[in-house]
Design an enzyme around this catalytic site. Structure first.
Site, mmCIF file in Angstrom:
data_model
loop_
_atom_site.group_PDB
_atom_site.id
_atom_site.type_symbol
_atom_site.label_atom_id
_atom_site.label_comp_id
_atom_site.label_asym_id
_atom_site.label_seq_id
_atom_site.Cartn_x
_atom_site.Cartn_y
_atom_site.Cartn_z
ATOM 1 N N HIS A 48 0.697 -1.431 0.012
ATOM 2 C CA HIS A 48 0.014 -0.020 0.158
ATOM 3 C C HIS A 48 0.825 1.090 0.044
ATOM 4 O O HIS A 48 0.311 2.203 -0.362
ATOM 5 C CB HIS A 48 -0.748 0.029 1.420
ATOM 6 C CG HIS A 48 -2.363 0.217 0.982
ATOM 7 N ND1 HIS A 48 -2.905 0.450 -0.175
ATOM 8 C CD2 HIS A 48 -3.125 0.911 1.857
ATOM 9 C CE1 HIS A 48 -4.277 0.891 -0.148
ATOM 10 N NE2 HIS A 48 -4.463 1.176 1.063
ATOM 11 N N ASN A 141 -9.519 3.974 -1.916
ATOM 12 C CA ASN A 141 -9.816 4.975 -0.556
ATOM 13 C C ASN A 141 -9.108 6.340 -0.741
ATOM 14 O O ASN A 141 -9.626 7.170 -0.371
ATOM 15 C CB ASN A 141 -10.110 4.017 0.698
ATOM 16 C CG ASN A 141 -10.915 3.176 0.574
ATOM 17 O OD1 ASN A 141 -12.006 3.146 -0.032
ATOM 18 N ND2 ASN A 141 -10.747 1.790 1.722
#
Length: 227
Positions: A48, A141
């Site tokens: 990530h 997100n």
């Protein structure tokens, strides 16, 4: 008077009118280059955090210190190939990245088209790139929050592949996992190529970057792409 280094000259440039700036010549805009990730050592090197890795690569290559704590992030100002830049690593955690980006954009009064965001993509193989000039968050997100706070999705982005989630693995666990084996080498190449794509977007524009990316597509692996 002693000579100043490249980093000092870049810092001075942000305090001087464009006509007097030692790094302004050749660059018409100030670009905000944001790499997305999660702060703290716990998440360093995870899938990530590839956006942070690309920012670190650019910072090392162009001698830009990205350690100033401001606007809910770590930032550094300087010049990349004649272009004035602000490198940004939001420290809000991924899902609130837009809070940091909005504050940086407001402070520097930068146009949304001069924002470039680098982030991870589970729909691409490790190290594979995809460059887009605008578009939705695609389920990411961090990008959702940036689009929300900036009230626009009309900004370029460089997506860096991190591979697909194994069928029985939770998505959150996967994106917070580390690269293994051959993936590490693919990602090292991907970070460099993502940095090159950022530089091309600033100096050559989206269309030229698209054409350059297409030239480098290698069948059947298609290591780079654009859409």
């Amino acid at each position: 008077m002693s000579a100043i280094g490249d980093r000092d000259a870049a810092a001075i440039a942000f305090l001087m009118p464009p006509s007097l700036s030692p790094v302004a010549e050749g660059g018409k805009n100030m670009y905000i280059i944001a790499g997305l990730g999660n702060p703290t050592a716990q998440y360093r090197g995870t899938r990530h955090n590839v956006g942070f890795e690309v920012i670190d690569y650019l910072a090392d290559k162009y001698n830009i210190d990205v350690t100033t704590k401001k606007f809910k992030g770590l930032i550094g100002t300087g010049a990349i190939e004649g272009q004035k830049v602000v490198l940004v690593k939001p420290q809000t955690f991924m899902n609130l990245s837009g809070e940091c980006i909005q504050e940086v954009m407001n402070y520097y009064k930068t146009d949304i088209s001069d924002l470039i965001v680098v982030y991870d993509d589970i729909n691409l193989e490790p190290g594979q790139l995809r460059v887009r000039g605008k578009g939705s968050a695609g389920g990411h997100n961090g990008m959702k929050n940036i689009i929300l706070h900036c009230n626009s999705q009309d900004f370029p982005r460089v997506r860096v592949g991190i591979g697909a989630k194994p069928p029985k693995m939770d998505l959150a666990d996967f994106v917070l996992s580390h690269f293994q084996g051959e993936e590490k080498k693919a990602m090292e190449d991907g970070y460099k190529e993502a940095a090159d794509a950022v530089c091309s977007l600033m100096n050559n524009g989206l269309e030229a970057t698209m054409n350059l990316s297409l030239i480098h597509i290698s069948e059947p692996t298609r290591r780079r792409g654009i859409s």
